[in-house]
Structure formats: structure tokens, C-alpha cells
Motif scaffolding. Structure first.
Motif, PDB file in Angstrom:
ATOM      1  N   GLY A 158       0.818  -1.206   0.000  1.00 16.17           N
ATOM      2  CA  GLY A 158       0.000   0.000   0.000  1.00 16.17           C
ATOM      3  C   GLY A 158       0.849   1.253   0.000  1.00 16.17           C
ATOM      4  O   GLY A 158       2.048   1.224   0.292  1.00 16.17           O
ATOM      5  N   GLU A 159       0.216   2.371  -0.322  1.00 15.09           N
ATOM      6  CA  GLU A 159       0.930   3.636  -0.479  1.00 15.09           C
ATOM      7  C   GLU A 159       1.697   4.034   0.783  1.00 15.09           C
ATOM      8  O   GLU A 159       2.811   4.552   0.704  1.00 15.09           O
ATOM      9  CB  GLU A 159      -0.072   4.741  -0.844  1.00 15.09           C
ATOM     10  N   SER A 160       1.130   3.805   1.954  1.00 13.60           N
ATOM     11  CA  SER A 160       1.776   4.213   3.212  1.00 13.60           C
ATOM     12  C   SER A 160       3.061   3.448   3.492  1.00 13.60           C
ATOM     13  O   SER A 160       3.851   3.843   4.355  1.00 13.60           O
ATOM     14  CB  SER A 160       0.817   4.010   4.385  1.00 13.60           C
ATOM     15  N   TYR A 161       3.286   2.345   2.763  1.00 15.58           N
ATOM     16  CA  TYR A 161       4.447   1.492   3.034  1.00 15.58           C
ATOM     17  C   TYR A 161       5.454   1.505   1.878  1.00 15.58           C
ATOM     18  O   TYR A 161       6.384   0.696   1.858  1.00 15.58           O
ATOM     19  CB  TYR A 161       3.979   0.054   3.327  1.00 15.58           C
ATOM     20  N   ALA A 162       5.246   2.387   0.929  1.00 13.49           N
ATOM     21  CA  ALA A 162       6.210   2.511  -0.168  1.00 13.49           C
ATOM     22  C   ALA A 162       7.549   2.997   0.392  1.00 13.49           C
ATOM     23  O   ALA A 162       7.603   3.750   1.373  1.00 13.49           O
ATOM     24  CB  ALA A 162       5.688   3.493  -1.219  1.00 13.49           C
ATOM     25  N   GLU A 163       8.667   2.580  -0.225  1.00 11.16           N
ATOM     26  CA  GLU A 163       9.995   2.900   0.307  1.00 11.16           C
ATOM     27  C   GLU A 163      10.214   4.397   0.443  1.00 11.16           C
ATOM     28  O   GLU A 163      10.703   4.865   1.487  1.00 11.16           O
ATOM     29  CB  GLU A 163      11.079   2.287  -0.593  1.00 11.16           C
ATOM     30  N   ASP A 164       9.843   5.162  -0.578  1.00  5.43           N
ATOM     31  CA  ASP A 164      10.081   6.610  -0.506  1.00  5.43           C
ATOM     32  C   ASP A 164       9.244   7.269   0.595  1.00  5.43           C
ATOM     33  O   ASP A 164       9.692   8.208   1.261  1.00  5.43           O
ATOM     34  CB  ASP A 164       9.796   7.265  -1.865  1.00  5.43           C
ATOM     35  N   ILE A 165       8.036   6.755   0.814  1.00  7.43           N
ATOM     36  CA  ILE A 165       7.185   7.303   1.887  1.00  7.43           C
ATOM     37  C   ILE A 165       7.788   6.980   3.247  1.00  7.43           C
ATOM     38  O   ILE A 165       7.844   7.838   4.148  1.00  7.43           O
ATOM     39  CB  ILE A 165       5.750   6.749   1.790  1.00  7.43           C
ATOM     40  N   LEU A 166       8.265   5.737   3.424  1.00  2.00           N
ATOM     41  CA  LEU A 166       8.871   5.338   4.707  1.00  2.00           C
ATOM     42  C   LEU A 166      10.117   6.170   4.993  1.00  2.00           C
ATOM     43  O   LEU A 166      10.366   6.548   6.151  1.00  2.00           O
ATOM     44  CB  LEU A 166       9.209   3.846   4.686  1.00  2.00           C
ATOM     45  N   ARG A 167      10.903   6.452   3.964  1.00  2.00           N
ATOM     46  CA  ARG A 167      12.106   7.289   4.163  1.00  2.00           C
ATOM     47  C   ARG A 167      11.712   8.678   4.655  1.00  2.00           C
ATOM     48  O   ARG A 167      12.359   9.236   5.551  1.00  2.00           O
ATOM     49  CB  ARG A 167      12.902   7.386   2.854  1.00  2.00           C
ATOM     50  N   HIS A 189       3.425   8.804   9.621  1.00  2.00           N
ATOM     51  CA  HIS A 189       3.048   7.462   9.149  1.00  2.00           C
ATOM     52  C   HIS A 189       1.560   7.219   9.393  1.00  2.00           C
ATOM     53  O   HIS A 189       1.034   7.491  10.468  1.00  2.00           O
ATOM     54  CB  HIS A 189       3.880   6.398   9.877  1.00  2.00           C
ATOM     55  N   LYS A 190       0.877   6.687   8.380  1.00  2.00           N
ATOM     56  CA  LYS A 190      -0.545   6.356   8.487  1.00  2.00           C
ATOM     57  C   LYS A 190      -0.725   4.850   8.306  1.00  2.00           C
ATOM     58  O   LYS A 190      -0.811   4.364   7.174  1.00  2.00           O
ATOM     59  CB  LYS A 190      -1.345   7.123   7.429  1.00  2.00           C
ATOM     60  N   PRO A 191      -0.729   4.109   9.433  1.00  2.00           N
ATOM     61  CA  PRO A 191      -0.856   2.645   9.347  1.00  2.00           C
ATOM     62  C   PRO A 191      -2.159   2.232   8.672  1.00  2.00           C
ATOM     63  O   PRO A 191      -3.181   2.914   8.814  1.00  2.00           O
ATOM     64  CB  PRO A 191      -0.833   2.190  10.809  1.00  2.00           C
ATOM     65  N   GLN A 192      -2.084   1.141   7.961  1.00  2.00           N
ATOM     66  CA  GLN A 192      -3.292   0.579   7.348  1.00  2.00           C
ATOM     67  C   GLN A 192      -3.924  -0.351   8.370  1.00  2.00           C
ATOM     68  O   GLN A 192      -3.446  -1.448   8.615  1.00  2.00           O
ATOM     69  CB  GLN A 192      -2.936  -0.198   6.070  1.00  2.00           C
ATOM     70  N   LYS A 193      -4.984   0.113   8.999  1.00  2.00           N
ATOM     71  CA  LYS A 193      -5.570  -0.637  10.117  1.00  2.00           C
ATOM     72  C   LYS A 193      -6.609  -1.627   9.629  1.00  2.00           C
ATOM     73  O   LYS A 193      -7.322  -1.383   8.677  1.00  2.00           O
ATOM     74  CB  LYS A 193      -6.217   0.331  11.116  1.00  2.00           C
ATOM     75  N   ARG A 194      -6.662  -2.755  10.350  1.00  2.69           N
ATOM     76  CA  ARG A 194      -7.714  -3.744  10.141  1.00  2.69           C
ATOM     77  C   ARG A 194      -8.429  -3.929  11.462  1.00  2.69           C
ATOM     78  O   ARG A 194      -7.802  -4.146  12.481  1.00  2.69           O
ATOM     79  CB  ARG A 194      -7.132  -5.081   9.688  1.00  2.69           C
ATOM     80  N   VAL A 195      -9.739  -3.807  11.435  1.00  2.00           N
ATOM     81  CA  VAL A 195     -10.514  -3.917  12.671  1.00  2.00           C
ATOM     82  C   VAL A 195     -10.979  -5.346  12.852  1.00  2.00           C
ATOM     83  O   VAL A 195     -11.591  -5.929  11.958  1.00  2.00           O
ATOM     84  CB  VAL A 195     -11.744  -2.984  12.629  1.00  2.00           C
ATOM     85  N   ALA A 196     -10.652  -5.927  13.996  1.00  2.00           N
ATOM     86  CA  ALA A 196     -11.132  -7.272  14.302  1.00  2.00           C
ATOM     87  C   ALA A 196     -12.628  -7.206  14.562  1.00  2.00           C
ATOM     88  O   ALA A 196     -13.084  -6.393  15.344  1.00  2.00           O
ATOM     89  CB  ALA A 196     -10.421  -7.807  15.541  1.00  2.00           C
ATOM     90  N   ARG A 197     -13.393  -8.083  13.883  1.00  2.00           N
ATOM     91  CA  ARG A 197     -14.843  -7.989  13.991  1.00  2.00           C
ATOM     92  C   ARG A 197     -15.378  -9.180  14.776  1.00  2.00           C
ATOM     93  O   ARG A 197     -15.098 -10.320  14.458  1.00  2.00           O
ATOM     94  CB  ARG A 197     -15.474  -7.986  12.598  1.00  2.00           C
ATOM     95  N   TYR A 198     -16.151  -8.902  15.788  1.00  2.00           N
ATOM     96  CA  TYR A 198     -16.838  -9.964  16.516  1.00  2.00           C
ATOM     97  C   TYR A 198     -18.057  -9.352  17.183  1.00  2.00           C
ATOM     98  O   TYR A 198     -18.159  -8.141  17.338  1.00  2.00           O
ATOM     99  CB  TYR A 198     -15.921 -10.616  17.554  1.00  2.00           C
ATOM    100  N   ASN A 199     -18.996 -10.199  17.566  1.00  2.00           N
ATOM    101  CA  ASN A 199     -20.240  -9.733  18.154  1.00  2.00           C
ATOM    102  C   ASN A 199     -20.050  -9.495  19.638  1.00  2.00           C
ATOM    103  O   ASN A 199     -19.839 -10.416  20.401  1.00  2.00           O
ATOM    104  CB  ASN A 199     -21.330 -10.800  17.919  1.00  2.00           C
ATOM    105  N   ASP A 200     -20.142  -8.240  20.078  1.00  2.00           N
ATOM    106  CA  ASP A 200     -19.925  -7.907  21.480  1.00  2.00           C
ATOM    107  C   ASP A 200     -20.964  -8.511  22.402  1.00  2.00           C
ATOM    108  O   ASP A 200     -20.750  -8.626  23.596  1.00  2.00           O
ATOM    109  CB  ASP A 200     -19.939  -6.382  21.666  1.00  2.00           C
TER     110      ASP A 200
END
Length: 459
Positions: free
Chosen positions: A234-243, A252-263
Motif C-alpha cells: 500500500g501507499e503508506s508502506y512505499a519505500e520513498d514514503i517510509l524514508r 506514518h498512516k498505518p493501514q488498520k484492520r478492525v477485528a470484527r466480533y459480536n460484542d
């Protein structure tokens, strides 16, 4: 399914059914089931029914539908191939209402087990066709959801029409993959504020990643067979962006994944000892929080239901499981008998309608000319007689008696389903609570050790 241009009806039926029955996808053909047809001869039998339909009705149509298909997919890791085939069969019964022959082929060549359900557009009596109707897809989806919920399986709870393909939805909801894990490790290393890009690479190596430089910077962890390029994350992890992030020029803008479950439900706690080492520190933090929530829900459930003694919990769980199994078996038994009655009624009616023609056929000395003129009635009569013979019926039951038995079974089935649905939620909660208590107190390990000691003493 229509006839393909340049192909015959027979070729099209064979192509479609052969693909579904592919031995490489169906465990050598073991995962193929059928209703009112032989799975090995399904294309020929579908074809025969269409010839009888033409002779019987005289109706022909251009670009007619020759068969229908539903593809039924399940969430990866949530179902066995055998159960998937069984549920596919149940769905096919609901769609066709016992009036059309069908096959269910369960494919296991993908990460998601899925069924190909194909049914004949011509009905079993060869006098009508199955017709699609407005929003039939939605109706089939509701049937499928009910079957899945009754078996504790996931469904798409809030489908958004055609805005998102199921494959895209599944992609978003699947477990962490190797790319996800690499992103998490990169996020952790960046959180440690490396001063230079070389220091960043050194920290990645200390996390167990092999690095390949060149035109594209790539990383390979212990679980990976191939290197993963940074640019694929993804764009946030490209080498030039990380530099630029390391130099302080960008955030840095991490690409987040939300764990889904029924509360609202008690879910199974995760086996941390077996999984944390494989998935990294980021996963560990999430998993521990998840488990704390599940243990809290478990304790609340046990307190509310006065099940704080483990032995009482165990006895209660076994009792509910046995009751649930008994009700489930009674429903299956009723459904099986109702299907048998429905088929028998159709054959009795078919036998009565064609009896006079068959008697004339016998009087003609089984004349070939007479048979050719009345082929439809003769074949239907013989099929009915073969069905009675398979049931070892010496005397045909009265239609009124069969209707009464069917109505009684239907009433009993509805009552059983009401109890089945009320028990379903209860059994899921108590079994999850029991499993969480066992993991929390390590009861299973202790029981195994005690069993081992008893075995050693007996020896």
C-alpha cells in the motif's frame, strides 16, 4: 444456464455438470450428492426429461433455460466439506421444493469451501419448467442465511446489494495474512523512532525478516516462502514514503484492520500460547484484550445462570447438547419422511394417470408402434412402478392417509424448530463459556494428566 452457441443441448448439460463434479475439486467425487437422479448420469437424465417434456407438451422455446445453478460459499475454516455438502442439499431442497432433480457438488480446491448446486429446469413430472421470478436471488439468500444460522455459521449480516462483490467482502473479513503481519511489524519498528533508514532495516532484521535490496525493496519472514515487496503493501508502506516518515517529513498512516466480533455474544477465547509467537506483538496485544473481554462475559454468564461450579457447568452443557442433538435428529427424520411421502404421492398420481395407457400397451402385446406413440406415458408408468418396487410396496397406501401423515409431520416439525431455535443460542453460549473456563483454569490438561495416572495404575 442456456445452450451455448455452436453446442448441442447434450454437450452443454455435460459441460456444466462435469465441471461441477470435477474429481480434483470434489475429493474424487465423494463430495457430490444428488436428488432423483444418478450423479454419474445426471446430464443424460436431464436430457431425457426434456425429450419427454417436448413429447408431452409440444412446447418449444428459443434460448430456453436448460438448468439453474446456485453457488454457495462458506467462510474459510468454519465448516467441513461433508457438512457443506449436507447444507447445500438442504438449500437445494428448499429451492426446488422436491419437484426438480438436482446435484450438489462441494469444491475444496479453494480456501473457501463452496457448493455448485445445479437443478433441472424441467420438473420431475416432465410437464412444467422452473421459472425464475423477481428478486429470486434475495429469496435464495434468505433461505441460505436461515440454514447457516441454524448451524452456527457466518452470514453477510448487512448486504449492500451490488455495491460490493462477495469476494471483496470476504477479502476484508479474512484472518491476518502474511502482508498484514509485515505491515504490523513495520508499524512497530516505526513506533520505535529509528533515526535512519539503515537503522530501520536493522530493526526489521532483528524482528526475523530477511531483506532483499535492488530495484524493489522486499522482506521475507520465517513463515513466508517468497519475498514481499514494500510497494505491494500500500501507499503508506512505499519505500520513498517510509524514508520521508523516518526523516520526519511525513507522518506514518498505518493501514488498520478492525477485528470484527459480536460484542453481545460469548466467543471462544484465543489459545495465546499457540498463536502469539506466530503472529507478533501487535497481534498479542489485541488477542489479550479480546480474551479479557470474553472471560468477563463468561463470568457474567455463569453468575447469572448460577453455574459457578465447574461440574454443574459440565453436566448442564452435556444435557443441552444431548437435547439439541435429539431435536435435530427428530427434525431430520421428519424432513426425510416428508420428502419420501411427497415423492410417493407424485408417483401414485403418475401411476394412476398412465395406468390405462399401460394396460392397452400390454394388450397390444407390447407393440413397438404403440410404444412409440405413447412413449411418455409408458416411461412415466414404468418409473412409478420402479419406485414402488424400490420401497418393497405390495399395496399402495391411500392418498388421504399420506396427506394426514404429512400434515402431522409438518406440525411436529414446526414445534421442533421452535424448540431448536431457542436451544441454539443457549448451546453456543454454554459451550463457549465451558471452553473458556477450561482454558482459563487449564482443566483439560489436568484431566488428561489424571486420566494418564489412572491408566498407568491399571497397567
Amino acid at each position: 444456464m442456456h445452450i451455448n452457441k455452436g453446442k448441442s443441448l447434450a454437450q452443454c448439460l455435460a459441460d456444466r455438470t462435469d465441471y461441477a463434479k470435477n474429481p480434483d475439486k470434489t475429493d474424487g467425487g465423494e463430495l457430490v450428492s444428488s436428488f432423483m437422479c444418478d450423479k454419474d448420469l445426471v446430464d443424460s437424465q436431464f436430457l431425457l426429461s426434456k425429450k419427454i417434456y417436448l413429447q408431452k407438451t409440444g412446447r418449444t422455446q428459443t434460448n430456453d433455460v436448460i438448468a439453474y445453478q446456485v453457488r454457495q460459499s462458506f467462510k474459510p475454516g468454519e465448516i467441513t466439506p461433508e457438512l457443506a455438502n449436507k447444507l447445500g442439499y438442504q438449500l437445494a431442497e428448499k429451492i426446488t421444493k422436491g419437484s426438480h432433480a438436482f446435484i450438489v457438488a462441494t469444491h475444496i480446491d479453494k480456501s473457501h469451501i463452496h457448493n455448485h448446486i445445479i437443478w433441472n429446469s424441467t420438473n420431475l413430472s416432465c410437464d412444467k419448467k422452473f421459472r425464475d421470478f423477481f428478486r429470486s436471488g434475495r429469496a435464495v439468500a434468505k433461505m441460505n442465511d436461515l440454514i447457516c444460522l441454524q448451524n452456527g455459521l457466518s452470514i453477510i449480516e448487512n448486504p449492500k446489494g451490488k455495491s460490493k462483490h462477495y469476494g471483496s467482502w470476504l477479502e476484508e473479513n479474512k484472518p491476518l495474512n502474511l502482508s498484514d503481519k509485515l505491515r504490523i511489524v513495520i508499524d512497530e519498528v516505526l513506533a520505535e523512532k529509528p533515526k535512519t533508514f539503515d537503522e530501520f532495516l536493522q530493526k526489521m532484521q532483528s524482528k526475523g525478516y530477511e531483506i532483499k535490496t535492488g530495484k524493489h525493496l522486499s522482506f521475507k519472514g520465517s513463515e513466508q516462502k517468497k519475498f514481499i515487496r514494500l510497494r505491494s503493501l500500500g501507499e503508506s508502506y512505499a519505500e520513498d514514503i517510509l524514508r520521508e516518515v523516518i526523516e520526519g517529513k511525513k507522518e506514518h498512516k498505518p493501514q488498520k484492520r478492525v477485528a470484527r466480533y459480536n460484542d453481545k455474544r460469548i466467543n471462544l477465547a484465543l489459545d495465546l500460547q499457540n498463536k502469539i509467537n506466530q503472529k507478533g506483538a501487535g497481534y498479542e496485544r489485541w488477542a489479550k484484550t479480546f480474551n479479557l473481554k470474553q472471560y468477563a462475559k463468561t463470568i457474567n454468564y455463569l453468575t447469572e445462570n448460577n453455574l459457578l461450579n465447574y461440574e454443574e457447568l459440565k453436566i448442564k452443557a452435556e444435557g443441552i447438547t444431548e437435547e439439541f442433538s435429539t431435536i435435530s435428529d427428530s427434525i431430520k427424520s421428519a424432513e426425510k419422511r416428508m420428502t419420501e411421502i411427497s415423492i410417493l404421492q407424485k408417483n401414485i398420481a403418475q401411476f394412476a394417470k398412465t395406468k390405462a395407457v399401460y394396460e392397452d400397451y400390454k394388450k397390444s402385446g407390447y407393440s413397438s408402434k404403440f410404444k412409440e406413440e405413447h412413449i411418455t406415458e409408458i416411461l412415466l408408468h414404468q418409473a412409478a412402478k420402479d419406485h414402488f418396487k424400490s420401497l418393497n410396496l405390495k399395496k399402495l397406501p391411500k392418498m388421504a392417509d399420506l396427506k394426514t401423515e404429512y400434515a402431522t409431520l409438518l406440525t411436529e416439525k414446526k414445534k421442533a424448530y421452535s424448540k431448536y431455535n431457542s436451544l441454539k443460542k443457549e448451546i453456543v453460549e454454554i459451550l463457549n463459556a465451558k471452553a473458556n473456563v477450561e482454558q482459563l483454569l487449564d482443566i483439560q490438561t489436568n484431566e488428561k494428566q489424571q486420566e494418564k495416572k489412572r491408566t498407568e495404575k491399571s497397567l
